[in-house]
Every structure is written in structure tokens, then in C-alpha cells.
Design a protein around this motif. Structure first.
Motif, mmCIF file in Angstrom:
data_model
loop_
_atom_site.group_PDB
_atom_site.id
_atom_site.type_symbol
_atom_site.label_atom_id
_atom_site.label_comp_id
_atom_site.label_asym_id
_atom_site.label_seq_id
_atom_site.Cartn_x
_atom_site.Cartn_y
_atom_site.Cartn_z
ATOM 1 N N HIS A 3 0.801 -1.226 0.000
ATOM 2 C CA HIS A 3 0.000 0.000 0.000
ATOM 3 C C HIS A 3 0.834 1.276 0.000
ATOM 4 N N ASP A 4 2.139 1.150 0.149
ATOM 5 C CA ASP A 4 2.961 2.368 0.143
ATOM 6 C C ASP A 4 3.640 2.604 -1.210
ATOM 7 N N GLY A 54 1.223 8.985 5.131
ATOM 8 C CA GLY A 54 1.205 7.773 4.314
ATOM 9 C C GLY A 54 1.895 6.618 5.018
ATOM 10 N N GLY A 57 -0.229 5.156 7.541
ATOM 11 C CA GLY A 57 -1.437 4.541 7.023
ATOM 12 C C GLY A 57 -2.666 5.428 7.091
ATOM 13 N N ILE A 59 -3.226 8.131 5.059
ATOM 14 C CA ILE A 59 -3.633 8.481 3.695
ATOM 15 C C ILE A 59 -3.005 7.479 2.736
ATOM 16 N N ASP A 60 -3.570 7.395 1.537
ATOM 17 C CA ASP A 60 -3.077 6.414 0.568
ATOM 18 C C ASP A 60 -1.855 6.945 -0.190
ATOM 19 N N ALA A 61 -1.154 6.038 -0.827
ATOM 20 C CA ALA A 61 0.087 6.371 -1.537
ATOM 21 C C ALA A 61 -0.155 7.345 -2.689
ATOM 22 N N GLU A 62 -1.304 7.263 -3.342
ATOM 23 C CA GLU A 62 -1.565 8.159 -4.474
ATOM 24 C C GLU A 62 -1.767 9.606 -4.021
ATOM 25 N N THR A 63 -2.274 9.806 -2.812
ATOM 26 C CA THR A 63 -2.382 11.164 -2.261
ATOM 27 C C THR A 63 -0.987 11.700 -1.961
#
Length: 103
Positions: A3-4, A54, A57, A59-63
Motif C-alpha cells: 500500500h505504500d 502515508g 497509514g 492516507i493512501d500512496a496516491e495522495t
């Protein structure tokens, strides 16, 4: 699933214009941590805080990636993805060769 990891890497120019490909939140965080203190801006603070969130955990990696791209653009260090650009050119060359062979 990791997820990172960014869906698409971000390539930035560092040092004397050397391209560095950042693929994960941790790599982005390390690059921002190494950024010279005298050159840090609000964009740096936002990107660094996004990396911390990020990693935690929150916020998501794309943010995180979006804030990193904004930071890189602001500091004029965003590099085009040379590998992707090269692949597109190679694809066009194949198409032209195939068209020529049909003549």
C-alpha cells in the motif's frame, strides 16, 4: 499488496540534475528529509507531512504521490519519465516499420 507503492513512479532531478525514480512513500520521505533546510518551502512541509501520514497509514500512496508531484513542480525538479517516453518511441518505430513492410 504493497500500500505504500505509487501506481506510477515519480522521477525527480537531484544533486547536479541526476534523475532519481521514487516508487514508494518511504523513498519520497527519504528524499524530502535530505532536502536542504535553506531551500524548504511550504510545499516541502506539505509533501513531508503527507509522507508521514502515508507511512502511518492515514492516507493512501496516491495522495502522497500527488503532493510529491506538486512539490517537484514547484521546485522545478520534476523529470519526464524517460523509460516510458522511450517505450512510446519504440512502439511508434515498430508501427512505422510494419507499415513500410506492407508497401
Amino acid at each position: 499488496m504493497n500500500h505504500d507503492r505509487f501506481e506510477e513512479p515519480v522521477t525527480v532531478l537531484v544533486g547536479m540534475g541526476l534523475p532519481v525514480r521514487l516508487e514508494t512513500v518511504a523513498e519520497a520521505y527519504a528524499m524530502l528529509q535530505d532536502w536542504p533546510a535553506a531551500s524548504r518551502s511550504s510545499a516541502h512541509t506539505i509533501a513531508l507531512n503527507a509522507c508521514k501520514a502515508g507511512i502511518a497509514g492515514e492516507i493512501d500512496a496516491e495522495t502522497v504521490r500527488a503532493t510529491l508531484v506538486a512539490f517537484a513542480r514547484r521546485h522545478d525538479i520534476l523529470a519526464p519519465d524517460m523509460v516510458f517516453a522511450g517505450a512510446r518511441s519504440a512502439g511508434r518505430a515498430r508501427v512505422h516499420k510494419q507499415q513500410w513492410l506492407k508497401i
